[in-house]
Enzyme design. Structure first.
Site, short mmCIF file in Angstrom:
data_model
loop_
_atom_site.label_atom_id
_atom_site.label_comp_id
_atom_site.label_asym_id
_atom_site.label_seq_id
_atom_site.Cartn_x
_atom_site.Cartn_y
_atom_site.Cartn_z
N SER A 150 0.86 -1.18 0.00
CA SER A 150 0.00 0.00 0.00
C SER A 150 0.90 1.23 0.00
O SER A 150 1.68 1.43 0.93
CB SER A 150 -0.88 -0.03 1.26
OG SER A 150 -1.61 1.16 1.40
N LYS B 17 -1.37 -1.02 -4.19
CA LYS B 17 -2.51 -0.16 -3.83
C LYS B 17 -2.00 1.27 -3.74
O LYS B 17 -1.00 1.55 -3.10
CB LYS B 17 -3.06 -0.64 -2.49
CG LYS B 17 -4.07 0.26 -1.83
CD LYS B 17 -4.84 -0.51 -0.76
CE LYS B 17 -4.76 0.16 0.58
NZ LYS B 17 -5.56 -0.57 1.59
N GLU C 38 -11.07 1.11 -3.32
CA GLU C 38 -11.43 0.85 -1.93
C GLU C 38 -12.03 2.09 -1.28
O GLU C 38 -11.48 3.19 -1.40
CB GLU C 38 -10.13 0.43 -1.20
CG GLU C 38 -10.30 -0.11 0.20
CD GLU C 38 -8.96 -0.62 0.76
OE1 GLU C 38 -8.05 -0.98 -0.02
OE2 GLU C 38 -8.83 -0.64 1.99
N GLY D 156 -4.25 -4.08 6.14
CA GLY D 156 -3.20 -3.84 7.14
C GLY D 156 -3.39 -2.49 7.79
O GLY D 156 -4.08 -1.61 7.26
N LYS E 258 -9.90 -6.61 8.02
CA LYS E 258 -8.86 -6.31 9.00
C LYS E 258 -9.40 -6.79 10.34
O LYS E 258 -10.44 -6.29 10.78
CB LYS E 258 -8.62 -4.80 9.09
CG LYS E 258 -8.06 -4.16 7.83
CD LYS E 258 -7.93 -2.65 7.99
CE LYS E 258 -7.37 -2.01 6.72
NZ LYS E 258 -7.41 -0.53 6.78
N ASP F 119 -7.14 3.38 -3.21
CA ASP F 119 -7.84 3.45 -1.92
C ASP F 119 -8.01 4.92 -1.55
O ASP F 119 -7.02 5.66 -1.43
CB ASP F 119 -7.03 2.72 -0.83
CG ASP F 119 -7.75 2.66 0.53
OD1 ASP F 119 -8.88 3.18 0.64
OD2 ASP F 119 -7.17 2.07 1.47
N ASP G 245 -13.76 -1.25 3.05
CA ASP G 245 -12.85 -1.42 4.18
C ASP G 245 -13.58 -0.87 5.42
O ASP G 245 -14.26 -1.64 6.14
CB ASP G 245 -11.53 -0.66 3.87
CG ASP G 245 -10.55 -0.56 5.02
OD1 ASP G 245 -10.86 -1.01 6.13
OD2 ASP G 245 -9.44 -0.01 4.81
N LYS H 137 -2.89 5.12 -2.73
CA LYS H 137 -3.79 6.00 -1.98
C LYS H 137 -4.12 7.21 -2.85
O LYS H 137 -3.22 7.78 -3.51
CB LYS H 137 -3.12 6.46 -0.69
CG LYS H 137 -2.89 5.33 0.30
CD LYS H 137 -4.19 4.86 0.94
CE LYS H 137 -3.90 3.84 2.03
NZ LYS H 137 -5.14 3.41 2.71
O1 OSB Z 1 -7.10 2.12 4.47
O2 OSB Z 1 -6.06 0.30 4.35
C1 OSB Z 1 -6.15 1.44 4.80
C2 OSB Z 1 -3.08 2.23 6.93
C3 OSB Z 1 -3.64 2.98 7.94
C4 OSB Z 1 -4.99 3.25 7.89
C5 OSB Z 1 -5.77 2.76 6.84
C6 OSB Z 1 -5.20 1.99 5.84
C7 OSB Z 1 -3.83 1.75 5.88
C8 OSB Z 1 -3.11 1.01 4.83
C9 OSB Z 1 -1.82 0.36 5.27
O3 OSB Z 1 -3.43 1.00 3.68
C10 OSB Z 1 -1.61 -1.00 4.73
C11 OSB Z 1 -0.41 -1.67 5.40
O4 OSB Z 1 -0.46 -1.97 6.61
O5 OSB Z 1 0.57 -1.91 4.69
MG MG Z 2 -8.38 1.07 3.20
#
Ligand code: OSB
Ligand code: MG
Length: 372
Positions: free
Chosen positions: A138, A164, A217, A294, A266, A192, A242, A166
């Site tokens: 991510s 992924k 996402e 994660g 999660k 995401d 999510d 952001k």
């Molecule tokens: O939206 O998945 C998410 C990290 C903190 C808060 C929200 C998210 C995330 C990640 C991190 O995308 C994914 C990772 O742990 O590598």
């Molecule tokens: Mg997410």
């Protein structure tokens, strides 16, 4: 049968190798809650609370979780006869609303303890069947489309099976366009948004349909299902939820309303492993693929994610990256690693399958309390 004698709760600080920016905030150093559970025979297990420092992902924070665990959750389980770890979540739900990440930390620790007690791997205890899992990465929001493209190309070269990206308003279509051009038409890319959009943005978001993303996402509000259903009707790209999926009932609602086609599970967000498995099983029977998300976990939280991701319907690569993606040095031995082909081995040894570096944790601890 398990009877807990004590739970020790700590906060450690662990600096990320690089700041991680999402639409709602940025984190440079993780404040991580760790639990050490001890049963009456003296056996112990570690678990992690994934709540962040600020309530920008869900209403919980490490500080609210600290109160929930010390005041309400630890007293509820300590000294009580627990027949199966599957009984813990209902016990914690009784007249205590919310605080799912705090509940998950306690519940997961009890699964960890049970796997140690039964001398089996956590994966096996959960019903996992995969011997290795597919790994994704991510990527936080980058400064420019060029900077993002470079990160995406290098992630693909590293072997990651899903990248992924952001996004947020101002860092979306152009960024994804550049990443797709740089990575090539077949690269497994997704986006995401962490709730950065509203339904008014539906036409704009539909521009992402041109880039063959695996999914988008949680584009809309963190607790929304109805508007996501409307957006899914207007977009070709599958929506993955999510934040909105906090329970089995919310997953059922997603299917009833057609709010999305994929679920990110999660364990921290849904109250632990029993709830995660229930959502996994429900999605499996309803043709909905799931993958393990994660929360920038340390090696302890990661052990639970890896074990969970070994279940059969975790059919897409998870945000379960190797330790070195996050930390100069993790708090477990061995560290979590990824093979060149983008897979991570599911430990077959007893319990979590990694050893906790207690000395290092003591060095990193900024507060500690014991409940018995
Ligand atoms: O939206 O998945 C998410 C990290 C903190 C808060 C929200 C998210 C995330 C990640 C991190 O995308 C994914 C990772 O742990 O590598
Ligand atoms: Mg997410």
């Amino acid at each position: 049968m398990i009877r807990l004698a004590s739970i020790t709760l700590r906060e450690i600080r662990l600096p990320l190798k690089e700041p991680f920016r999402i639409s709602s905030g940025i984190v440079s150093e993780r404040r991580i809650g760790l639990l050490e559970l001890r049963d009456e025979s003296g056996a112990t297990a570690w678990s992690e609370c994934v709540a962040g420092e600020a309530p920008n992902y869900s209403p919980e924070t490490i500080d609210t979780a600290w109160i929930a665990i010390t005041e309400w959750l630890a007293p509820r389980v300590i000294g009580r006869s627990i027949v199966s770890p599957g009984d813990v979540f209902p016990l914690l739900e009784q007249d205590i609303r919310g605080h799912l990440m705090a509940k998950a930390a306690v519940e997961m620790g009890i699964w960890g303890l049970e796997s140690t007690r039964l001398e089996m791997s956590l994966s096996k205890l959960l019903g996992g069947t995969r011997r290795e899992i597919d790994v994704g990465i991510s990527l936080g929001i980058q400064k420019s489309p060029e900077a993002l493209s470079a990160r995406v190309v290098s992630a693909i070269a590293d072997g990651y099976r899903k990248v992924k990206i952001k996004i947020m308003p101002g860092s979306d279509v152009q960024f994804i366009h550049a990443a797709r051009d740089a990575a090539g038409p077949k690269a497994p890319l997704m986006a995401d948004a962490n709730n950065a959009y509203s339904l008014d943005d539906a036409d704009h978001l539909s521009l992402l349909d041109d880039f063959n993303l695996m999914m988008i996402e949680q584009p809309l509000a963190w607790d929304d299902l109805v508007r996501h259903a409307e957006l899914q009707r207007r977009m070709r790209t599958p929506i993955c939820l999510d934040e909105s999926i906090t329970s089995l009932d919310r997953a059922r609602d997603m299917v009833t309303l057609s709010s999305g086609r994929i679920v990110n599970i999660k364990p921290g967000r849904v109250g632990g492993l029993a709830s995660s498995i229930a959502i996994h099983d429900y999605c499996e029977s309803n043709g909905i693929p799931v993958w393990c998300g994660g929360m920038l976990e340390s090696g302890i939280g990661r052990a639970y994610n890896v074990a969970l991701a070994s279940l059969s319907n975790f059919s897409k690569p998870g945000d379960v990256s190797p330790s070195s993606r996050y930390w100069e040095r993790d708090i477990v031995m061995p560290e979590w690693t990824m093979a060149e082909r983008g897979t991570m081995k599911v430990p077959e040894g007893v319990g979590l399958g990694v050893e906790v570096d207690r000395n290092r944790i003591e060095d990193l601890t900024v507060r500690e309390t014991s409940i018995s």
